[in-house]
Design an enzyme around this catalytic site. Structure first.
Site, short mmCIF file in Angstrom:
data_model
loop_
_atom_site.label_atom_id
_atom_site.label_comp_id
_atom_site.label_asym_id
_atom_site.label_seq_id
_atom_site.Cartn_x
_atom_site.Cartn_y
_atom_site.Cartn_z
N GLU A 93 0.99 -1.20 -0.04
CA GLU A 93 -0.05 0.17 0.07
C GLU A 93 0.91 1.31 -0.01
O GLU A 93 2.05 1.24 0.14
CB GLU A 93 -0.93 0.09 1.28
CG GLU A 93 -2.40 -0.74 1.16
CD GLU A 93 -3.31 0.25 0.47
OE1 GLU A 93 -2.86 1.34 0.05
OE2 GLU A 93 -4.36 -0.26 0.72
N ARG A 108 -6.92 1.23 13.34
CA ARG A 108 -5.44 1.69 13.20
C ARG A 108 -5.48 2.91 12.00
O ARG A 108 -6.41 2.99 11.43
CB ARG A 108 -4.63 0.48 12.56
CG ARG A 108 -5.52 0.03 11.06
CD ARG A 108 -4.66 -1.03 10.42
NE ARG A 108 -5.41 -1.82 9.25
CZ ARG A 108 -5.45 -1.37 8.03
NH1 ARG A 108 -4.73 -0.23 7.82
NH2 ARG A 108 -5.63 -1.94 7.10
N ASN A 121 -4.74 4.24 8.50
CA ASN A 121 -4.51 3.69 7.05
C ASN A 121 -3.76 4.71 6.15
O ASN A 121 -2.92 5.49 6.34
CB ASN A 121 -5.90 3.47 6.75
CG ASN A 121 -6.10 2.54 5.58
OD1 ASN A 121 -5.23 1.47 5.29
ND2 ASN A 121 -7.00 2.61 4.50
N ASN A 132 -9.27 6.21 3.15
CA ASN A 132 -8.30 5.65 2.00
C ASN A 132 -7.68 6.71 1.43
O ASN A 132 -7.06 7.81 1.94
CB ASN A 132 -8.97 4.57 1.29
CG ASN A 132 -8.31 3.07 1.52
OD1 ASN A 132 -7.06 3.13 1.58
ND2 ASN A 132 -9.21 2.09 1.72
N ASP A 169 -9.90 2.13 -3.52
CA ASP A 169 -8.88 2.47 -2.44
C ASP A 169 -7.79 3.48 -2.51
O ASP A 169 -8.37 4.59 -2.19
CB ASP A 169 -8.15 1.01 -2.62
CG ASP A 169 -7.03 0.33 -1.43
OD1 ASP A 169 -6.97 1.45 -0.73
OD2 ASP A 169 -6.77 -0.59 -1.09
CA CA Z 1 -5.60 1.66 1.26
#
Ligand code: CA
Length: 282
Positions: free
Chosen positions: A17, A99, A101, A147, A197
């Site tokens: 990521e 958490r 991101n 995101n 995402d």
């Molecule tokens: Ca992501």
């Protein structure tokens, strides 16, 4: 026209990521969230990685040296030379089910990053901004999975993805203060398990959206019209960023899952250039 994405012979991730380009030394950083790793590909093609001790959602270069990571418990400085982590600001440390991101820095060096629940509980997340003075401001609450974040080339707009909303949204953005407002839909993406995402915005204002469970990266024009679809041999396409000396290479991260190359790093040349990644200026 985009070239076919090629697999980079990089470490394979569980949940790759958050790619970011460091123009200072022409290196690419990205994270493996669930393995608590930061990876680096140097200009000579060599790789390094660091253990962040907690799940890590995003990494950015720090203008004063080193890196800043958004981990489970907040923002931390990471010294690549020693691997030492130092807390800069705690975020939702009292919520162990959450958490940090995805995140990104604006041109002024403010670090925007959000949170989510490990179990993806609806509305458990939020969006925060770490300012150069190390203060943290809550910008949004009731977020599902916070995101991708990116800005238009004229610094008038901030794009933002809450994956659970199946939508890319856009805010009016004030580059002088970092304030956002006027949230509205930019583009609907996916349904069910197929969700938007990460994202990046190119130098022409094109918005590139990675599609989880979608085997694809979607390129939209500034009006939200789909220009092209970049197909990938991995279902879980997670994020992308422009890099290279001319910012004309698009690096794409993926996660383990369906498809022959889940978790691999890819690169292609889309025929457009990106905006530079910005470092944290605190
Ligand atoms: Ca992501």
């Amino acid at each position: 026209m985009t070239t076919q994405p090629e697999r980079v012979q990089a470490p394979v991730c569980t949940l790759g990521e958050g790619p970011v380009w460091d123009g200072r030394d022409q290196s690419l950083y990205w994270v493996d969230i669930l393995e608590s790793r930061v990876h680096r590909m140097a200009a000579d093609g060599s790789f390094s990685s660091w253990d962040t001790g907690q799940p890590v959602g995003a990494v950015v270069p720090r203008a004063s040296g080193g890196l800043v990571v958004a981990v489970r418990d907040g923002f931390m400085a990471l010294d690549p030379a020693s691997g030492t982590l130092t807390t800069l600001a705690e975020v939702e440390k009292d919520q162990p089910g959450n958490r940090m991101n995805d995140g990104s820095c604006d041109r002024a060096g403010r670090f925007y990053a959000g949170t989510m629940a490990f179990d993806e509980s609806p509305e458990a997340g939020a969006l925060y901004r770490l300012d150069p003075d190390l203060s943290v401001t809550s910008l949004l609450t009731g977020v599902g999975t916070s995101n991708g974040i990116g800005w238009s080339p004229d610094d008038r707009l901030m794009y933002y993805i809450d994956s659970q909303a199946h939508r890319v949204d856009v805010f009016d953005y004030d580059p002088a203060t970092g304030q956002i407002g006027g949230r509205r839909p930019f583009k609907a993406v996916g349904e069910g398990d197929v969700v938007p995402d990460g994202l990046t915005v190119d130098a022409d204002g094109g918005v590139w959206v990675a599609v989880w469970e979608g085997y694809a990266l979607l390129h939209h024009d500034p009006d939200g019209q789909l220009i092209e679809t970049v197909d990938l041999p991995a279902a879980r396409v997670t994020s992308c960023v422009f890099g290279g000396p001319d910012l004309d290479r698009l690096y794409i991260t993926t996660a383990a899952g369906p498809g022959e190359s889940g978790g691999a790093l890819f690169v292609c040349e889309p025929g457009v250039t990106g905006q530079p990644s910005h470092p944290f200026r605190g």
